[in-house]
Design an enzyme around this catalytic site. Structure first.
Site, PDB file in Angstrom:
ATOM      1  N   HIS A   1       0.847  -1.197   0.000  1.00 35.58           N
ATOM      2  CA  HIS A   1       0.000   0.000   0.000  1.00 35.58           C
ATOM      3  C   HIS A   1       0.877   1.239   0.000  1.00 35.58           C
ATOM      4  CE1 HIS A   1       0.776  -0.595   4.289  1.00 35.58           C
ATOM      5  NE2 HIS A   1       0.232   0.558   4.595  1.00 35.58           N
TER       6      HIS A   1
ATOM      7  N   HIS B   1       1.350   3.915   2.004  1.00 37.25           N
ATOM      8  CA  HIS B   1       1.864   4.657   3.165  1.00 37.25           C
ATOM      9  C   HIS B   1       3.392   4.772   3.110  1.00 37.25           C
ATOM     10  CE1 HIS B   1      -1.949   3.930   5.802  1.00 37.25           C
ATOM     11  NE2 HIS B   1      -2.060   4.981   5.029  1.00 37.25           N
TER      12      HIS B   1
ATOM     13  N   ASP C   1       5.795   4.638   5.175  1.00 35.37           N
ATOM     14  CA  ASP C   1       6.686   3.661   5.821  1.00 35.37           C
ATOM     15  C   ASP C   1       6.755   2.339   5.041  1.00 35.37           C
ATOM     16  OD1 ASP C   1       3.951   3.427   6.749  1.00 35.37           O
ATOM     17  OD2 ASP C   1       4.643   1.969   8.225  1.00 35.37           O
ATOM     18  N   HIS C   2       6.061   2.273   3.899  1.00 33.21           N
ATOM     19  CA  HIS C   2       6.118   1.068   3.050  1.00 33.21           C
ATOM     20  C   HIS C   2       6.670   1.357   1.656  1.00 33.21           C
ATOM     21  CE1 HIS C   2       3.698  -1.380   5.912  1.00 33.21           C
ATOM     22  NE2 HIS C   2       3.431  -0.160   6.346  1.00 33.21           N
TER      23      HIS C   2
ATOM     24  N   HIS D   1      -7.460  -1.151   5.705  1.00 29.72           N
ATOM     25  CA  HIS D   1      -6.419  -0.236   6.216  1.00 29.72           C
ATOM     26  C   HIS D   1      -6.313   0.954   5.260  1.00 29.72           C
ATOM     27  CE1 HIS D   1      -2.722   0.974   8.215  1.00 29.72           C
ATOM     28  NE2 HIS D   1      -2.091   0.979   7.062  1.00 29.72           N
TER      29      HIS D   1
ATOM     30  N   ASP E   1      -0.023  -4.028   6.169  1.00 26.29           N
ATOM     31  CA  ASP E   1      -0.665  -3.546   7.396  1.00 26.29           C
ATOM     32  C   ASP E   1      -2.114  -4.034   7.506  1.00 26.29           C
ATOM     33  OD1 ASP E   1       1.676  -2.276   7.978  1.00 26.29           O
ATOM     34  OD2 ASP E   1       0.916  -0.237   7.737  1.00 26.29           O
TER      35      ASP E   1
ATOM     36  N   HIS F   1       4.926  -4.805  10.299  1.00 23.66           N
ATOM     37  CA  HIS F   1       5.478  -4.199  11.524  1.00 23.66           C
ATOM     38  C   HIS F   1       5.737  -5.230  12.619  1.00 23.66           C
ATOM     39  CE1 HIS F   1       4.688   0.124  10.594  1.00 23.66           C
ATOM     40  NE2 HIS F   1       3.766  -0.401   9.803  1.00 23.66           N
TER      41      HIS F   1
HETATM   42 FE    FE Z   1       2.750   0.710   8.167  1.00 22.61          FE
HETATM   43 ZN    ZN Z   2       0.042   1.508   6.603  1.00 23.23          ZN
END
Ligand code: FE
Ligand code: ZN
Length: 239
Positions: free
Chosen positions: A54, A56, A58-59, A112, A131, A169
């Site tokens: 996805h 976001h 942090d990905h 999410h 996530d 995570h």
């Molecule tokens: Fe994340």
């Molecule tokens: Zn995420």
């Protein structure tokens, strides 16, 4: 095909799927580029593909630099083509994609985010859940509905039980305390918590989990109705 777990940012995991025959790799969800470049250079492995579950940050934070450095191709969901940075290959729900020894199928699992997908390397039974499904937990519902998330988890529950779960995570310990609070008599859960603690004490990831483990211990997968699921999801947000 082997998997190398790479820690990124605060508590993210990126995964390298390494084809030793060709000394090449795919990376799943590179939150940053540095630790991935270091490993690939030290081991003389070429990065071929970047897989994003996805959009976001942090990905996908490492997409641009990794693409530039290795001339790798970015693979993501067609519905997220405007928010996956540098996307090259746009896949539809249930597409099977193959290149040399790499072969996987994607599933659209919204909740999410609206465009969240998972990658299933079905020959090896590796499942990259981003996530959406965590070990002993599930992702927050940012863009989708409770019902969408519930149905997405239902899709994940239908994979073979010996499927290995690689999530985005290291939230496992915190998640385990929530599961235990709501499922105090679950002996399998208590046993899993002991092994989680041991791994964390040794500085090791608690990942991968297996679908079998999650079906037995993850309270979000044990909900039968969307009402129960929604209630638990709300409680978890304030746990
Ligand atoms: Fe994340
Ligand atoms: Zn995420």
């Amino acid at each position: 095909m082997e998997i190398k777990i790479i820690k990124c940012l605060q508590d993210n995991y990126s995964y390298l799927i390494i084809d030793r025959e060709n000394q090449s790799a795919c990376v799943v969800d590179p939150g940053e580029s540095k630790p991935i470049i270091n490993f690939l250079e030290d081991n003389k492995i070429k990065l071929k593909f970047i897989l994003n579950t996805h959009h976001h940050h942090d990905h996908v934070g490492g997409n641009k630099e990794l693409k530039k450095k290795f001339n790798a191709k970015v693979i993501g969901f067609i519905g997220d083509k405007h928010r996956i940075p540098e996307i090259d290959i746009k896949l539809n729900d249930r597409d099977i994609w193959k290149n040399k020894n790499f072969e996987f199928k994607i599933y659209h699992i919204p909740g999410h985010t609206i465009g969240h997908i998972c990658f299933n390397f079905f020959k090896e039974k590796y499942l990259f859940t981003g996530d959406t499904l965590f070990s002993l937990g599930c992702g927050r519902i940012f863009e989708g509905t409770y019902e969408q998330m519930f149905n997405s988890l239902k899709i994940l529950k239908s994979f073979p039980i010996d499927t290995k779960i690689y999530c985005g995570h290291e939230y496992t310990f915190k998640n385990s305390q929530f599961c235990l609070f709501h499922d105090k008599k679950n002996d399998r859960l208590k046993k899993k918590i002991l092994s989680i603690k041991k791994r964390l004490d040794e500085g090791l990831p608690t990942i991968p989990s297996t679908l079998k483990d999650e079906l037995e211990t993850n309270i979000f997968l044990r909900c039968i109705t969307v009402e129960k699921f929604s209630k638990l999801r709300d409680l978890k947000d304030n746990f």
